[in-house]
Structure formats: structure tokens, C-alpha cells
Design an enzyme around this catalytic site. Structure first.
Site, PDB file in Angstrom:
ATOM      1  N   SER A   1     -11.751  -2.793   2.508  1.00  0.00           N
ATOM      2  CA  SER A   1     -12.773  -3.713   3.039  1.00  0.00           C
ATOM      3  C   SER A   1     -13.211  -3.410   4.465  1.00  0.00           C
ATOM      4  O   SER A   1     -14.132  -4.045   4.969  1.00  0.00           O
ATOM      5  CB  SER A   1     -12.235  -5.151   2.967  1.00  0.00           C
ATOM      6  OG  SER A   1     -10.987  -5.247   3.638  1.00  0.00           O
TER       7      SER A   1
ATOM      8  N   LYS B   1       0.831  -1.220   0.000  1.00  0.00           N
ATOM      9  CA  LYS B   1       0.000   0.000   0.000  1.00  0.00           C
ATOM     10  C   LYS B   1       0.861   1.264   0.000  1.00  0.00           C
ATOM     11  O   LYS B   1       0.750   2.132   0.875  1.00  0.00           O
ATOM     12  CB  LYS B   1      -0.972  -0.024   1.180  1.00  0.00           C
ATOM     13  CG  LYS B   1      -1.980  -1.169   1.081  1.00  0.00           C
ATOM     14  CD  LYS B   1      -3.021  -1.153   2.168  1.00  0.00           C
ATOM     15  CE  LYS B   1      -4.107  -2.193   1.944  1.00  0.00           C
ATOM     16  NZ  LYS B   1      -3.663  -3.594   2.092  1.00  0.00           N
TER      17      LYS B   1
END
Lengths: 289, 289
Positions: free
Chosen positions: A177, A121
Site C-alpha cells: 500500500s 511478511k
């Protein structure tokens, strides 16, 4: 036009590759060693067709005999026939070290025919992002995940440049999520060109398209977001959906909404029988395709 | 009221600590070893007063004799009298490994009286963020940098909880130093409560305040943003400014706008004489205080 040409080229290359493989003249592994690496995107297409759409997230490794590295490799060895790729995160990178333990897992995955995605990320300044990407690619990773929030110039541009130069992949976060995803990924932002409000994840999906990302992450926990993002990306950027199982995401709903790959971690690694669990997910996914 | 109480307690604890030190009954190092660790925030206050406001970013290490680890430690040994803390990033963590090389640098910094910040820009789901923070804290780091974009619930909440439990710090990104920072950090977002547009960095500064962060990062390359953020944070959350020197940021402008700590990397590590360079930055900063 440009896209059609690219799609034809990809299709031709895949055909050639399959033919070569059939003739046993060249294996993916030998191809990799020869330096004529298949691009990450192509490897995923191939493997997705051959082995189904499940990406194994090797994060949480249960206690047991042997050290963390050997327990991790043991799960990979059991599960590999049922998954198309491996994804690693800091769960293993930090304790095992990139150029010691992690490199052994990456090599093992390659020997089993699986590309490996680093879920780092990336969200630093470009100068540092380049160093991060180079380190992971040098350790053998085939793709990195990055956060489009940092933007292009002196942001993710160096990551895409490095990936293109080395025939590696870049997957962008579009909607995550977890619960608080709505705070950032779900916020409304002002579009500078149209002066209208649009959701942050739509801005990110548009960046994924414009920057020619090799994938977009949209949490399986939010099928309606998958649908919206899929309407923007079409077949140009495949959607990867984490959050199935432990985080409550549903494979069927994600698939129907447009996800192409399903990232599954704890529901496989913590299962009594990881191979059976992975196989069950793969069969469920194949029935939906 | 709550804040005044907290400030008084901090002030009293610092007074006590200084008195103890004066009596040579206890040193910061012995305090640390005894398990009675000073919180990160207090250590920074103390060191800032004693040693000035420069934070050394040990990222780019010039070529030379010896391996990367020994060259990194050599710079730290030369520069430590002129800096109040050390910041590390993936430049060293990825090649050296967290529990091998990096731990030796962290221990060395602690022995030299410097707290160590890990610039990992945490931006994953909470379950993974907790693992990342725990790994860095277990390796000895005193604080981690995180991205408030991922939000609170199942986002940064586990990072703050872990830090509070271990008496460690969390510093939040508010506006970064690179060109494309305007794309994300500078975008206008809709405030859900007021239904009005506000800059993303204002939202982040408000989160830093609400979540009681131990610091806020605002690039020295954008002094007007520092000023705006400082108006929100006041003395409650100190501003750390990277980007001075190599990235074009100006120490005087950042200081006048409200930055408390100045993160400097390449302008020190790549200087012909790193100690002289660090000393010059420290003297320049002290003249501004």
C-alpha cells in the site's frame, strides 16, 4: 475439475459445520480445543458471512491508562462484534513478546471467535522461514503473511508445508500500500517461460494461485492493481486490502475492484470511539456486498 | 569528492580511536557507556582488524542442560574471541522475547566487545518499518538487515533515518543464499532510466550504494554474484556472506570474490567444540586476507 471438487468439499464442510453449530453440538471454540480445527480459510469464509469483511489491524494503540497489553485487549473487546479477524504485526509482538503478551491477545481473539493473522511478511531462507512460521503457529496464530519474492525451493515451501500440516493459512504479498511499492512490486520483470515482460505483481499473483495461497494482499491505495490481480485470482484466492483510512485507501473502490477483506488499523484504533468506527466501516462494506 | 572526504574522516576517527585505546584512556565499552558510541560501521572495521572477519549467527542452539537463553550465552562466551560481531534472527527473538532474553544476549555481546546485528529482513511499509527498527535499536542492536525490494519512499527511508539519528547501521539484502534466490534476486528487471534489462541483484547493489548502506548481504553459495556485486560496491559498501558451511558456501571462494565478512551459524553452534570451529574459520579467513 480438481478445483470444482475442492469447492464442493468446502461447501459441504461449511454446511455441516453450520448445521452442527445450529444444533449447539459444537462451537468453533470447542472445535478448536478438540484439535478438529476449522482451516483458516474456512473460518474466514464463515466469519466474513456472519460478521462482515473488516479485519482489525491492532498496531497503533493510543496512550491511556493501563499497560500496552491491557489497552490492546480493551480495544479488541470493544471492536470484536464488527470484525471478522484480527491481524497483528511487530508493533505489538516486539514490545509484548510472543509467548507472553501476544499469546494472551491471540487467546482472547479466539475466545471472541476471531482467527488471528500474523503479519510477519516472511522473507528469509527456508530453514529460518520454517522456524518463524512454527513459532507463530505455536503461539496460536491461524495464518502468516509471507513475501513470494523469496521463491519456493528453500524459500516459502517450508512455510506452506508447515501451514498445511497444522491446518493453518498462508497469505502472500502481491502489491503493497505504500508509495515506493512501484519500485519492487510494480517493476517489470522478464518471464522466463514466455520471455516477455510482465509486472512483478502479476508474477506474484500467479505464484499465489500456483502455490494455493489462502489469500493475497493488494493495497487498497491501488484499486487498478486490485482489479488486475482479481482477474487472475478470481474466487480461488481472496484479496485482502490494507491501507484503508489512514493511508488513503477507499473501501468502495477496493471492493468494486475485487477485494474481499479490508484490513483497517489506525482508523479504528485511534478513533474516539473504536467500536463505532469499526461498525461504520462494517456497515459501509456490507452495503457494497 | 564527497566519498574521499568521508573516507578520510573515517580513517582519522579510527586513528584517533586507536590512539586513545592505546593510551588506555578510553575503551570501546566506556565509549559506548559514555554515549559517544562508535558508529556500527566503524566498530565493524575495528573489530574486523582485531578479531578477524567471522560473524557468529546464533540461530540454532543445540539441546543440553540449562534453558535456551543460558545455552545461547554459553556458546557466545566460548566463541567470542574468534568473531568480530554477533548476528541474531527470529530463531532466538521469538522464543526469548526482545526485551527480556534477547536484551541479555545483546548486553553480553557488548560487554565482550561485539556489535550485534538483527537479521529481521525488514520489508514492510515505512510506518511499520520505523517501529521495527526502533524496537531493535532500543533493545541495543547496532544494525538491522532490510530488504531493498520495498523501495525508498514510505519504505526503507524511515529505517535509514532512524539508524542515522541513533548512529546505527543498515545492511541490505542483495542476493540470498538459498536455491530459489534465483526466482526473485536473480530475475531480470527493466531499468526505468535506461530501459534495459538488468539482474535484480544489480538493482539492489545500486540501491545499497545510493542509499549509503553499511553493508550488503550476498550469499556465499553464489561466488560469481559476489564478484559482480563487489565490482559495483568496491570498498564503499562491505559485503557480508552467509551460507558458509551448512548451506554449502565456501569461505575461500567468497573471500576471493570480494566478501569482507563471513556469517557462520550452524557450522559453529552445532560443532562438538564451537570455540575450535570458530577459531578454525577465523584462521582460514585470516590466511586469505
Amino acid at each position: 475439475m480438481v478445483h470444482d471438487y475442492r469447492r464442493s468439499a468446502v461447501s459441504l464442510m461449511m454446511k455441516l459445520h453450520r448445521e452442527k453449530r445450529r444444533k449447539s453440538l459444537i462451537s468453533a471454540e470447542r472445535l478448536r480445543r478438540s484439535g478438529l480445527a476449522l482451516s483458516f480459510r474456512l473460518k474466514m469464509e464463515e466469519n466474513g458471512k456472519d460478521k462482515g469483511p473488516i479485519v482489525l489491524a491492532l498496531d497503533r494503540i493510543p496512550e491511556g491508562s493501563g499497560d500496552l497489553l491491557s489497552r490492546s485487549i480493551a480495544i479488541l473487546e470493544k471492536v470484536h462484534p464488527y470484525v471478522c479477524a484480527l491481524k497483528l504485526n511487530r508493533h505489538l509482538v516486539l514490545p509484548l513478546g510472543l509467548f507472553s503478551g501476544i499469546r494472551r491477545i491471540v487467546d482472547k481473539a479466539h475466545n471472541l471467535g476471531l482467527p488471528v493473522i500474523m503479519d510477519c511478511k516472511i522473507n528469509d531462507v527456508g530453514y529460518t522461514n520454517r522456524v518463524i512460521a512454527e513459532n507463530y503457529f505455536n503461539a496460536g496464530f491461524d495464518a502468516v503473511i509471507a513475501n513470494p519474492f523469496v521463491g519456493w525451493e528453500e524459500g516459502l515451501q517450508p512455510v506452506f508445508e508447515t501451514a498445511r500440516r497444522l491446518d493453518k493459512g498462508v497469505i502472500l504479498l502481491v502489491y503493497m500500500s505504500h508509495k515506493a511499492a512501484s519500485e519492487g512490486y510494480g517493476q517489470k520483470v522478464l518471464d522466463r517461460e514466455t520471455n516477455k515482460l510482465k509486472p512483478q505483481y502479476v508474477v506474484f499473483a500467479e505464484k499465489a494461485l500456483a502455490w494455493k495461497a489462502d489469500g493475497a494482499v493488494v493495497g487498497a491505495t491501488y484499486p487498478s492493481k486490485i482489479r488486475e490481480v482479481h482477474e487472475i485470482l478470481g474466487a480461488k484466492v481472496p484479496i485482502y486490502s490494507p491501507g484503508i483510512g489512514a493511508q488513503g485507501g477507499d473501501l468502495k473502490a477496493a471492493s468494486e475492484a475485487g477485494s474481499k477483506y479490508f484490513i483497517i488499523g489506525r482508523s479504528i484504533t485511534l478513533a474516539d470511539n473504536p467500536a463505532e468506527a469499526a461498525k461504520a466501516f462494517r456497515e459501509a462494506a456490507k452495503r457494497l456486498m
